[in-house]
Design an enzyme around this catalytic site. Sequence first.
Site, mmCIF file in Angstrom:
data_model
loop_
_atom_site.group_PDB
_atom_site.id
_atom_site.type_symbol
_atom_site.label_atom_id
_atom_site.label_comp_id
_atom_site.label_asym_id
_atom_site.label_seq_id
_atom_site.Cartn_x
_atom_site.Cartn_y
_atom_site.Cartn_z
ATOM 1 N N PHE A 13 91.797 40.545 89.838
ATOM 2 C CA PHE A 13 92.459 39.632 88.904
ATOM 3 C C PHE A 13 92.832 38.309 89.569
ATOM 4 C CE2 PHE A 13 96.348 41.200 90.843
ATOM 5 C CZ PHE A 13 97.284 40.204 90.650
ATOM 6 N N LYS A 14 92.900 38.295 90.899
ATOM 7 C CA LYS A 14 93.245 37.053 91.594
ATOM 8 C C LYS A 14 92.191 35.960 91.365
ATOM 9 C CE LYS A 14 96.747 39.218 93.463
ATOM 10 N NZ LYS A 14 96.932 39.450 94.890
ATOM 11 N N ASP A 15 90.951 36.355 91.060
ATOM 12 C CA ASP A 15 89.903 35.363 90.806
ATOM 13 C C ASP A 15 90.219 34.486 89.596
ATOM 14 O OD1 ASP A 15 88.090 36.098 92.882
ATOM 15 O OD2 ASP A 15 87.381 37.796 91.685
ATOM 16 N N THR B 147 94.394 38.771 97.306
ATOM 17 C CA THR B 147 94.557 37.322 97.270
ATOM 18 C C THR B 147 93.685 36.649 98.320
ATOM 19 O OG1 THR B 147 96.782 37.271 96.330
ATOM 20 C CG2 THR B 147 96.177 35.434 97.728
#
Length: 441
Positions: A96-98, A129
């Site tokens: 989800f950091k993308d 991250t």
Amino acid sequence: MPFTEAVLTGLAPDGGLLVPERFPDVRDRLDAWRRLSYVELAQEIFRLYVDDVPGEDLDHLIADAFATFDHPDVVPVVDLGDFKLLELFHGPTLSFKDVALQVLGRLFEYILKASGGRLNIMGATSGDTGSAAIHGVRGRANIRIFVLYPNGKTSRLQELQMTTVPDANVYCLAIDGSFDDCQTILKTIFGDLGFKSRYQLGAVNSMNWARVLAQMSYYVYAALKSTEPPTFVVPTGNFGNIFAGLAVSEMGVPIDRFVLATNENDILARFFQTGVYRRGPVRYTLSPSMDIQIASNFERFLYLRFRHDAERVRAFMADFAAAGEASLGDGVPDERITAVAIDDAVTARTIHDVYDRDGYIVDPHTAVGIAAARQTTNGAVPFCMAAAHPAKFPESVDAAIGKPTARHPTLDALSTAPERRTVLPADKDAVADFVRAHATA
């Protein structure tokens, strides 16, 4: 402070976190927004907060960032009956950091090109991250990135996603300590304003406001797909992901409540249950990205909770720094948030149960959220954040399911790739010396 300055500076000059002066009320826009694609919605939300980038340029940056995702919906929703999964892992590093860091990397490059400046990015990671930040800025002009991570305490694939990147502007620093040690070193270095200015330091952790802003879009996107105000179940360690949801709620987007799910590193769960923020020892779990005892975005929550009283936030965090704990002392921390801690045994059992019932494979962090949802939602159908692709954690996922299942071709290819990393002690001076020696002029 202009938006582009906030992006480059990361932390405020006094070492604090940046927040908007106000959250715009968007209730009169929601009906029109329901017709938008994810990319179009993200463009609309960014335009509300960005005051010094031409709209056409901003729209292009955002569209280009999400063109790197492998699903046409960017963040698709999967309905599994008693809960819905918001799949946030379709970006280049399967995390989800993308969602935020593909945007942030392009913003950095755009701003630096316009100003003729250079930037040395520093970040601390408990797992995802680091690789997402590296892939957001690898090979980009006038940028170097230094990522600190706890040596031997991420998953092997998480480490490989960082250390196998060959670009010369990438430096992976394996710190002999915990993630909290990495984060403390980072904040201490950023607190040295002379060093920060001399070496043009910028931040990619969720301490950078632009990262939180980018994550706000998927809360709005999911909420607009609901006929009733939804419940969001958010596995979290650093409080950045769930704070993005709280910010969306501040904008008037209808959200019923949040379930905050931690692993055995339960400092946030305990705070929202008791009002006491008390540090404990870091425990290493099946969900390593949440093996955190000091949540770097917590101050932003306190700022809202204390009705924008920065002095009260400063006093609370000073008490915590001095004694290892601080107490809210006045009522429920936030009526919108129910907090649950999930141990490794329940995490593994949840991975197995979801696969056995639905044939769907979840990673350990997502499983923490699903387990928390089962304990708290009482018949409601919540959105559970699917934080990472299960192939990033094959050992724990395969063990839970009982057979090899968690694979992805991008990750399989990393096992034979050459690595580059530097091992350093958990010492601020050692890290500062390394940055000094390798920073862009």
